[in-house]
Design an enzyme around this catalytic site. Structure first.
Site, mmCIF file in Angstrom:
data_model
loop_
_atom_site.group_PDB
_atom_site.id
_atom_site.type_symbol
_atom_site.label_atom_id
_atom_site.label_comp_id
_atom_site.label_asym_id
_atom_site.label_seq_id
_atom_site.Cartn_x
_atom_site.Cartn_y
_atom_site.Cartn_z
ATOM 1 N N ASP A 299 0.617 -13.856 -9.003
ATOM 2 C CA ASP A 299 1.719 -14.814 -8.857
ATOM 3 C C ASP A 299 2.946 -14.148 -8.214
ATOM 4 O OD1 ASP A 299 2.393 -13.066 -10.829
ATOM 5 O OD2 ASP A 299 3.199 -14.576 -12.200
ATOM 6 N N ARG B 283 -4.704 6.109 -5.648
ATOM 7 C CA ARG B 283 -5.030 5.897 -4.228
ATOM 8 C C ARG B 283 -5.580 7.127 -3.515
ATOM 9 N NH1 ARG B 283 -0.739 7.787 -1.069
ATOM 10 N NH2 ARG B 283 1.188 8.003 -2.256
ATOM 11 N N HIS C 141 -5.922 14.408 0.689
ATOM 12 C CA HIS C 141 -6.081 14.114 -0.740
ATOM 13 C C HIS C 141 -7.512 14.277 -1.286
ATOM 14 C CE1 HIS C 141 -2.250 11.657 0.143
ATOM 15 N NE2 HIS C 141 -1.907 12.843 -0.321
ATOM 16 N N GLY D 104 3.962 -7.482 -0.729
ATOM 17 C CA GLY D 104 5.023 -7.800 -1.680
ATOM 18 C C GLY D 104 5.517 -6.589 -2.455
ATOM 19 N N CYS E 109 10.552 4.688 0.043
ATOM 20 C CA CYS E 109 11.309 3.577 -0.549
ATOM 21 C C CYS E 109 10.730 3.185 -1.900
ATOM 22 C CB CYS E 109 11.261 2.381 0.392
ATOM 23 S SG CYS E 109 9.594 1.837 0.798
HETATM 24 P P1 NAI Z 1 3.025 -0.722 -3.152
HETATM 25 O O1 NAI Z 1 2.396 0.239 -4.072
HETATM 26 O O2 NAI Z 1 4.426 -1.152 -3.438
HETATM 27 O O3 NAI Z 1 2.089 -1.987 -3.029
HETATM 28 C C1 NAI Z 1 1.977 -2.809 -4.103
HETATM 29 C C2 NAI Z 1 1.678 -4.184 -3.548
HETATM 30 O O4 NAI Z 1 0.326 -4.265 -3.148
HETATM 31 C C3 NAI Z 1 1.872 -5.253 -4.578
HETATM 32 O O5 NAI Z 1 3.214 -5.617 -4.647
HETATM 33 C C4 NAI Z 1 0.980 -6.341 -4.007
HETATM 34 O O6 NAI Z 1 1.637 -7.055 -2.974
HETATM 35 C C5 NAI Z 1 -0.157 -5.561 -3.399
HETATM 36 N N1 NAI Z 1 -1.275 -5.470 -4.355
HETATM 37 C C6 NAI Z 1 -1.371 -4.652 -5.417
HETATM 38 N N2 NAI Z 1 -2.526 -4.852 -6.069
HETATM 39 C C7 NAI Z 1 -3.174 -5.820 -5.397
HETATM 40 C C8 NAI Z 1 -4.425 -6.466 -5.576
HETATM 41 N N3 NAI Z 1 -5.248 -6.146 -6.585
HETATM 42 N N4 NAI Z 1 -4.778 -7.408 -4.673
HETATM 43 C C9 NAI Z 1 -3.966 -7.721 -3.633
HETATM 44 N N5 NAI Z 1 -2.770 -7.149 -3.430
HETATM 45 C C10 NAI Z 1 -2.383 -6.209 -4.302
HETATM 46 O O7 NAI Z 1 2.897 -0.158 -1.668
HETATM 47 P P2 NAI Z 1 4.089 0.367 -0.769
HETATM 48 O O8 NAI Z 1 4.848 1.406 -1.496
HETATM 49 O O9 NAI Z 1 4.790 -0.798 -0.186
HETATM 50 O O10 NAI Z 1 3.279 1.106 0.367
HETATM 51 C C11 NAI Z 1 2.569 0.397 1.391
HETATM 52 C C12 NAI Z 1 1.736 1.424 2.135
HETATM 53 O O11 NAI Z 1 2.591 2.430 2.672
HETATM 54 C C13 NAI Z 1 0.726 2.157 1.251
HETATM 55 O O12 NAI Z 1 -0.419 2.360 1.988
HETATM 56 C C14 NAI Z 1 1.404 3.481 0.938
HETATM 57 O O13 NAI Z 1 0.467 4.490 0.701
HETATM 58 C C15 NAI Z 1 2.192 3.714 2.213
HETATM 59 N N6 NAI Z 1 3.392 4.544 2.033
HETATM 60 C C16 NAI Z 1 4.351 4.225 1.102
HETATM 61 C C17 NAI Z 1 5.511 4.983 0.982
HETATM 62 C C18 NAI Z 1 6.623 4.612 0.026
HETATM 63 O O14 NAI Z 1 7.631 5.329 -0.036
HETATM 64 N N7 NAI Z 1 6.531 3.528 -0.709
HETATM 65 C C19 NAI Z 1 5.725 6.171 1.845
HETATM 66 C C20 NAI Z 1 4.677 6.415 2.796
HETATM 67 C C21 NAI Z 1 3.553 5.622 2.880
#
Ligand code: NAI
Length: 400
Positions: A37, A326, A213, A10, A148
């Site tokens: 939620d 992270r 990292h 999400g 993003c």
């Molecule tokens: P994000 O930081 O937006 O993820 C947050 C989401 O993780 C929340 O919306 C929720 O759905 C879930 N979450 C958070 N805490 C939680 C908990 N305690 N229990 C269960 N679910 C929980 O992650 P994002 O940005 O979508 O990235 C996804 C993956 O892609 C990560 O591994 C990130 O390192 C990697 N990534 C992200 C980039 C970006 O530009 N956003 C770029 C390259 C890699």
């Protein structure tokens, strides 16, 4: 065929994927978020509106893509049945909860995708999906396709740019999907990045970006006296000699692991696993000002300009390192410990990884490495293959 897609997550990436996939013909999108939620907030915030992806293309032009998913829920019994493609787009620490939630409802020949997978995804998948997932193919991507960030939660997300290419590995496990896997995922995400196939899943594991990292955190903070500092130190531009040497050694341990796997199992093509310095030469050629060695290459890579260490502010506006970020909480249990586990099965000594993990586990208050063995009481919080009943190199190479 109608693609019935389940998106698990999400956050930023899940928002983008939801918007892009829902805009495609013949793709029905269910979103499952198990976090607090979040699903309800997303559903309510979206209401009857359209969901918007603001996609900045490589040439700088922007595209507005509007669509609506079929369903946003926290209830796996509603979201999972009937789905033939399941994509995880959520940080690795959350994967376990999703595996457990979807397992009872999986149908035969489902395709399960980690976008990104992060190290150890495949081991956890085999272990937790049980009988229902016995014929699930596992697709692991090395990273997310886009940089993003969410603009307005539940309503609008921005793609700052797509990558050029993105590699994945596919383990079929006898799966007979109703659609061509790579072509279908490419259709769902759109034309960029161009998706490619890595030679095998072990190279995707050993290549992960998680590698840089923890050694950099260790090298920077190992002698820290606990006193707040006045400024956030630069992460890459501030790379010190010790960290760069350690990175060089960790990277050599990974390359050596890949070489041993190839020697023992010549069918396993491991040539994708290259030293970090060579990786920079390939991937950041144009952004690096001084390529004379690994340290200078990382310090002078303009793509990293201004990036600082993860820090928390103190009440008097000073800073302390944020060890809950992270770089530590994910990249050790779902990165370095997985590398270490694979190297152990290959019989490759890993003094540099061990030194990093020994410091990291103390900072995190966990125990994984004891007397040079991965037998600590917190191994069940990691994704090392040993935790999931993979006890030899033979077990690893036979996952296909
Ligand atoms: P994000 O930081 O937006 O993820 C947050 C989401 O993780 C929340 O919306 C929720 O759905 C879930 N979450 C958070 N805490 C939680 C908990 N305690 N229990 C269960 N679910 C929980 O992650 P994002 O940005 O979508 O990235 C996804 C993956 O892609 C990560 O591994 C990130 O390192 C990697 N990534 C992200 C980039 C970006 O530009 N956003 C770029 C390259 C890699």
């Amino acid at each position: 065929v109608l693609i019935k897609l389940l998106i698990c997550g999400g956050g930023n990436g899940a928002h983008v994927l939801t918007g892009l996939a829902s805009s495609r013909h013949n793709v029905k999108v269910n979103v499952l978020s198990l976090f607090a939620d979040e699903a309800e907030r997303w559903r309510k915030t979206l209401g009857d509106n359209h969901f918007v992806v603001n996609f900045r293309e490589k040439d700088g032009s922007s595209q507005i893509i509007t669509s609506r998913p079929n369903m946003i829920t926290n209830d796996p019994s509603k979201a999972v049945p009937g789905c033939n493609l399941i994509i995880f787009t959520v940080p690795a620490f959350a994967h376990e909860g999703y595996f457990r939630a979807i397992a009872p409802y999986l149908e035969p020949n489902t395709v399960i995708v980690g976008l990104p997978s992060q190290p150890g995804f495949q081991f956890q998948c085999c272990d937790l999906l049980g009988i229902g997932g016995r014929t699930s193919a596992i697709v692991s991507f090395e990273s997310l396709p886009w940089a993003c960030r969410i603009g307005t939660f539940g309503r609008e997300v921005q793609v700052l740019g797509p990558k050029d290419t993105l590699a994945c590995a596919i383990i079929m496990r006898g799966c007979r999907p109703l659609f061509p896997i790579l072509k279908t995922i490419q259709y769902v995400i759109g034309k960029e990045p161009k998706l490619t196939m890595a030679a095998n899943y072990l190279s995707i594991n050993l290549l992960a970006d998680a590698v840089v990292h923890p050694p950099m955190m260790y090298g920077t903070w190992k002698d820290w006296d606990g006193k707040p500092v006045a400024e956030k130190p630069l992460f890459y531009q501030g790379l010190n000699e010790f960290s760069a040497n350690l990175l060089d050694k960790v990277s050599s341990e990974l390359v050596q692991t890949a070489q041993v796997i190839h020697q023992k199992y010549p069918d396993m093509d491991m040539k994708d696993v290259i030293h970090l310095f060579d990786w920079y030469k390939l991937n950041y050629k144009e952004s690096i000002k001084d390529m004379s060695n690994l340290r200078l290459a990382m310090k002078t890579c303009t793509a990293y300009d201004g990036l600082v260490h993860p820090m928390k502010e103190t009440p008097d506006k000073m800073f302390v390192p944020d060890f809950t970020y992270r770089y530590m909480t994910e990249d050790i249990p779902f990165g370095m410990v997985v590398f270490r586990g694979i190297a152990e099965l290959a019989g490759v000594p890993t003094p540099a990884m061990d030194e990093t993990i020994t410091w990291g586990q103390k900072i995190l208050g966990k125990e994984v490495l004891v007397n040079g063995k991965l037998t600590g009481k917190d191994m069940n919080l990691t994704r090392a293959p040993q935790r999931f009943h993979f006890h030899s190199l033979f077990d690893l190479v036979n996952l296909r």
